[in-house]
Design a protein around this motif. Structure first.
Motif, PDB file in Angstrom:
ATOM      1  N   PHE A  10       0.378   2.075  -5.834  1.00  0.00           N
ATOM      2  CA  PHE A  10       0.804   0.999  -4.931  1.00  0.00           C
ATOM      3  C   PHE A  10      -0.241   0.726  -3.859  1.00  0.00           C
ATOM      4  O   PHE A  10      -0.694   1.650  -3.175  1.00  0.00           O
ATOM      5  N   ASP A  11      -0.601  -0.540  -3.750  1.00  0.00           N
ATOM      6  CA  ASP A  11      -1.304  -0.984  -2.560  1.00  0.00           C
ATOM      7  C   ASP A  11      -0.309  -0.823  -1.405  1.00  0.00           C
ATOM      8  O   ASP A  11       0.902  -0.757  -1.645  1.00  0.00           O
ATOM      9  N   LEU A  12      -0.795  -0.748  -0.176  1.00  0.00           N
ATOM     10  CA  LEU A  12       0.141  -0.531   0.946  1.00  0.00           C
ATOM     11  C   LEU A  12       0.475  -1.839   1.671  1.00  0.00           C
ATOM     12  O   LEU A  12       1.606  -2.325   1.617  1.00  0.00           O
ATOM     13  N   ASP A  13      -0.561  -2.417   2.306  1.00  0.00           N
ATOM     14  CA  ASP A  13      -0.340  -3.619   3.114  1.00  0.00           C
ATOM     15  C   ASP A  13       0.006  -4.795   2.210  1.00  0.00           C
ATOM     16  O   ASP A  13      -0.780  -5.166   1.344  1.00  0.00           O
ATOM     17  N   GLY A  14       1.189  -5.365   2.375  1.00  0.00           N
ATOM     18  CA  GLY A  14       1.589  -6.519   1.573  1.00  0.00           C
ATOM     19  C   GLY A  14       2.408  -6.143   0.349  1.00  0.00           C
ATOM     20  O   GLY A  14       2.927  -7.020  -0.336  1.00  0.00           O
ATOM     21  N   VAL A  15       2.522  -4.842   0.074  1.00  0.00           N
ATOM     22  CA  VAL A  15       3.293  -4.392  -1.095  1.00  0.00           C
ATOM     23  C   VAL A  15       4.447  -3.497  -0.636  1.00  0.00           C
ATOM     24  O   VAL A  15       5.599  -3.702  -1.005  1.00  0.00           O
ATOM     25  N   PHE A 170       0.310  -2.032  -8.364  1.00  0.00           N
ATOM     26  CA  PHE A 170       1.116  -3.077  -7.717  1.00  0.00           C
ATOM     27  C   PHE A 170       0.319  -3.584  -6.531  1.00  0.00           C
ATOM     28  O   PHE A 170       0.016  -2.824  -5.615  1.00  0.00           O
ATOM     29  N   GLU A 171      -0.056  -4.850  -6.573  1.00  0.00           N
ATOM     30  CA  GLU A 171      -1.026  -5.410  -5.610  1.00  0.00           C
ATOM     31  C   GLU A 171      -0.623  -6.795  -5.122  1.00  0.00           C
ATOM     32  O   GLU A 171      -0.047  -7.570  -5.863  1.00  0.00           O
ATOM     33  N   ASP A 172      -0.990  -7.108  -3.870  1.00  0.00           N
ATOM     34  CA  ASP A 172      -0.705  -8.456  -3.337  1.00  0.00           C
ATOM     35  C   ASP A 172      -1.984  -9.272  -3.128  1.00  0.00           C
ATOM     36  O   ASP A 172      -1.883 -10.435  -2.747  1.00  0.00           O
ATOM     37  N   ALA A 173      -3.152  -8.669  -3.327  1.00  0.00           N
ATOM     38  CA  ALA A 173      -4.401  -9.377  -3.009  1.00  0.00           C
ATOM     39  C   ALA A 173      -5.255  -9.563  -4.259  1.00  0.00           C
ATOM     40  O   ALA A 173      -5.290  -8.690  -5.137  1.00  0.00           O
TER      41      ALA A 173
END
Ligand code: B16
Ligand code: MG
Length: 219
Positions: A10-15, A170-173
């Motif tokens: 998991f990415d942290l910021d945004g996820v 799992f990423e938001d960027a």
């Protein structure tokens, strides 16, 4: 094609949590000190990007150039403000469905890791009270190459002792999606399909993820 998910990274910021707003306020404060504005749309360019690269983008927007010593001081100042904000965070800021999803997959024997560019990741996880839900934490302190380089995710897979093929990120960027693809991993985008075009699938958030528990369907 079916990819068995043995580890979720998991990415942290945004996820896991929306820290972008705190990054934004601190960068805006710095920009304003130097006499220029920094908009929320400018802030989109900083998502998933390292702290020093974020500063360089900010200075590009302001049309300013400084030497490395000055840039380090500016980045430190922004980070002090940012740390003040995130020190106030608590579990209420965890994004919907995240804790349930983590508990579900861990109960099925799937390993979990954080793969984040943030050097503040341990502080954030501690404030949120979810550090124990991760087997491994790889953050900006442990890697030398920023996303889209795959180093952060490959290191997480290595520490988990799971082959990259069996890892799902799992990423938001966009930079993070590229990093996951370069690592040979599956990737689920969290956010808008129009932006995260390269992901195998895109979800609005973890409340929509029930269908991929256990095995991972690559589209
Ligand atoms: P820090 P992620 C990234 O975290 C953020 O998205 C990005 O905006 C930030 O500049 C970067 O961490 C560095 O953060 O200044 O706390 O070290 O999305 O990779 O979890
Ligand atoms: Mg992110």
């Amino acid at each position: 094609m079916i990819r068995e998910m043995r580890a979720a990274i998991f990415d942290l910021d945004g996820v896991i949590v929306d820290t972008a707003k705190y990054h934004y306020l601190a960068w805006k404060r710095l920009a304003n000190e130097y006499g220029f504005d920094f908009t929320e749309s400018d802030n989109e360019r900083l998502k998933g990007v390292s702290r020093i690269r974020s500063l360089e983008i900010l200075l590009e927007i302001g049309g300013l150039t400084f030497d490395n010593i000055k840039k380090t001081k500016m980045a430190d100042k922004k980070n002090d403000w940012y740390v003040d904000s995130i020190s106030q965070m608590d579990a209420s800021e965890i994004l919907p469905g995240v804790v349930e999803y983590l508990k579900n997959i861990r109960a099925k024997g799937i390993k979990t890791a954080i793969g984040s560019a943030s050097k503040n990741a341990p502080l954030i996880l501690e404030r949120l009270g979810i550090i124990s839900l991760f087997d491994v934490i790889v953050d900006g302190n442990k890697v030398s190459k920023a996303k889209p380089d795959p180093e952060v995710f490959l290191r997480a897979a290595n520490e988990l002792a799971i082959h990259p093929y069996n890892c799902v990120v799992f990423e938001d960027a966009e930079a993070g999606i590229q990093a996951a693809i370069s690592a040979g991993m599956g990737v689920v985008g969290i956010g808008k399909p129009s932006i995260l075009k390269e992901a195998d699938m895109v979800m609005g958030g973890f409340y929509q993820l029930e269908m991929i528990l256990g095995t991972y369907l690559k589209t």
